[in-house]
Design a protein around this motif. Sequence first.
Motif, short mmCIF file in Angstrom:
data_model
loop_
_atom_site.label_atom_id
_atom_site.label_comp_id
_atom_site.label_asym_id
_atom_site.label_seq_id
_atom_site.Cartn_x
_atom_site.Cartn_y
_atom_site.Cartn_z
N UNK A 78 0.52 -0.85 -0.21
CA UNK A 78 -0.50 -0.37 -0.34
C UNK A 78 0.38 0.91 0.27
N UNK A 79 1.82 1.25 0.57
CA UNK A 79 3.10 2.51 0.92
C UNK A 79 3.71 2.51 -0.34
N UNK A 80 3.34 1.80 -0.94
CA UNK A 80 4.57 2.07 -2.80
C UNK A 80 3.54 2.18 -3.49
N UNK A 83 -6.93 7.80 2.05
CA UNK A 83 -6.11 7.03 1.77
C UNK A 83 -5.17 6.68 3.08
N UNK A 84 -4.51 8.26 2.33
CA UNK A 84 -3.09 8.18 3.51
C UNK A 84 -3.18 8.34 5.06
N UNK A 85 -4.34 8.88 4.99
CA UNK A 85 -4.47 8.84 6.56
C UNK A 85 -5.17 7.72 7.29
N UNK A 86 -5.58 6.50 6.63
CA UNK A 86 -5.99 5.60 7.14
C UNK A 86 -5.10 4.32 6.80
N UNK A 87 -4.10 4.61 6.29
CA UNK A 87 -2.75 4.04 5.92
C UNK A 87 -2.09 3.95 7.32
N UNK A 88 -1.75 5.28 7.02
CA UNK A 88 -0.80 5.31 8.94
C UNK A 88 -1.75 4.90 9.70
N UNK A 89 -2.67 5.03 10.15
CA UNK A 89 -3.12 4.18 11.04
C UNK A 89 -3.06 3.16 11.13
N UNK A 107 -8.63 0.75 -2.60
CA UNK A 107 -8.58 1.93 -3.25
C UNK A 107 -7.43 2.99 -3.66
N UNK A 108 -6.66 2.06 -3.07
CA UNK A 108 -5.37 2.85 -3.39
C UNK A 108 -5.06 1.94 -5.47
#
Lengths: 375, 396
Positions: B254-256, B288-294, B329-330
């Motif tokens: 997801x980060x990539x 989606x970035x906020x979701x991923x950080x959590x 989502x990404x």
Amino acid sequence: MNFDLTEERQMLQDTLRRFLADRYATAERNAIIDSDAGFSSDIWAQLAELGVLGALFTEADGGFGGAGFDITTVFEELGRAGVVEPVLDTAVLGGGLIAALGNDAQKSLVEEVIGGGVHLAFAHGEPASRYDLTRVETTAKADGDDIVLNGRKAVVANAEAAGQLIVSARESGAVDDADGISLFLVPADSSGLSQRGYPMLGGGRAAEVTLDDVRLPASARLGTAGDAFPAIAERVAAANVALAAETLGAMETAVELTREYLMTRKQFGRPIGTFQALAHRFSDLLIELEQARSAVINAAGHLGDADRDRQIAAARNLIGRVGRLVAEESIQMHGGIGMTQEYELAHIAKRIVMNDHRLGDTDYHMERFIELSAA
Amino acid sequence: MDLSYSPEEIAFREDVRAFLNEKLPDELAEKLRRGGHPSKEEQENWHAILNERGWLAPNWPKEYGGCEWNAVQRHIFEEECAFANAPRVVPFGLSMLAPVLMKFGSKEQCDHFLPRILDGTNWWCQGYSEPGAGSDLASLKTRAVREGDHYVVNGQKTWTTLGQHADWIFCLVRTDPDVKQQEGISFLLIDMNTPGVEVRPIILLDGTHEVNEVFFDNVKVPVENLVGEENKGWTYAKYLLTHERTNIAGVGFSQAGLAGVKRMARAEVSGGRPLIENPHFAARIARVEMDLMAMATTNLRIISKAAVGQAPGVEASMLKVKGTIIRQEINDLARRAAGPYAMPFVSEALEGDNDPVGPDYAGHLAAEYFNYRKLSIFGGSNEIQRGIIAKVKMGG
């Protein structure tokens, strides 16, 4: 108030639905998608014979329809069957632009379109234009009595099959001005015109078109110099109504396939549709489908009036959102089988989602709606 | 509370990065970046490179050639691999079958099969799902009947990932049809070259051949290929599933993927300015970035527990659901970013044999969006995971 189809449109719907049920089953359609041409000339000829193409043009242009609800009647059926033949490109956009702007000599092409004898492509989008309709970098410059075109056109649907391309080019103004854009009828075999064709994920083919000093007589121009944009906007509006209706039809099929699967697929000793977690999600699809149907009706009903563009932006945004939900939830509730190429849902789901990449996506239409509502 | 990695972990990350920088073939990474799939040869070659470094089997004990990494080290490794566009290690032999053999298999089975998994002699695939047994796996019908010193197997498996490359398949088979479903299942190892085994491709909606149907027609399997005890296969299968769920959150992917979406959104122009400045698209990315950080922190919270020996239970199901929602989502954002250039579908371009149509980042995104719908279906669908969470938490 009357939300019924007229008798003529009802007949057209019945005829087209029967024809496609008979001739456009999954295996036949998938073979068409895999073919070199990407569509079937035989199906095309029969669509013409059934009056499907004529229904998209007014009587004045040689057809017998042309209104918003004629377009939705045809495209909802095409969508239900996942039809990949280029009705949008040759008839609604190509034929429609010639009917709107052409002189009598040019308009003879409309008759050929209605008869199924010619294909057209609207070469408007460019590598850097994304969904902006006014951004045209392709240039048209006078050289004596001739006009010389230079530029690149991106993802031109049906370009390879088209005998003539309707190419937009700028004769004046800044790169994103609505004024200054003209349309030209360009024979596909013109010197300096080259194409790189490819299939599209949702079916059908498109091409990257390069115009390198393409020389045309001034008589190739459709309408007056630099004034094509209002006609482009009107035809793109009609095409957006068509895309919305097509997506609606495809969603009807996706939901029906899902309904059948939920009722027949058994796990843990009972049909999976009896699990409330799935039953409620299926109900949501039905609720959203009716929203989509109403949005299409709104857009078609306003195609000829001042609220046209706002209604269309609303319909395409809503259908973009509902389309993603229906495509994803239909696949998810099917499980693995919904992921397989040979199952009907695969193409239908791709068609639904990929329509959101034509003539503006969900976000583009959201911005348009905000802009037009503020005006 | 301390959110930082230890100095040892930071040093480990640097080792991994240096290794990938040096050993991951550039053309393979580039192919994967453009959405291509590794060939069998490329996959085997990558396994060999990892094996040479001793990094092919992170969760194996050292006595069998593993590296005994803890969960945090594995997470770091997977994250770096995702950023470097390294191929995923094919998990069927290495992280699914091997732990079962070590725990329940005979010494002979371990001594025979484990080295062949590590050196790439055997490519394994998984024979679990059947046409009538997906989410309801215990209802499987493939039958194995004991006849003297072998079993005779009849039936069909499906969704067999990369079965076209495999020479062995580990199967759940029914050995006793007369008892409770879960109590009549055995775990059998079958040589795919045995007469009566047939593999047929299933083509997915993006045109890829990843999964297969595997048919068994009177296939004779020596009894020594039974793992553990007859009719105890369900226990082994459940044990295997806890291993299938390593890297279940896919945080690195997801980060990539999100970094890729941002790169694209900076390159794409919408309304005369970069797409990343478009408020609607920027909001999609931000959410989606906020979701991923959590979720990255949820993932670390869970795996740091596992690192000190607490096995993830219901948390694995939570990570699977949230992790796949975020990854999908990404994928959705990526196809949106490509605009009209999401439409061309030139499969040769994905394999690197042809120039891309449009920007080189765009060609595979729509196909990948559809392909990755599988994430919420396979390995126990998200509906099944939600059922597990509810059952555990409400004591059903």
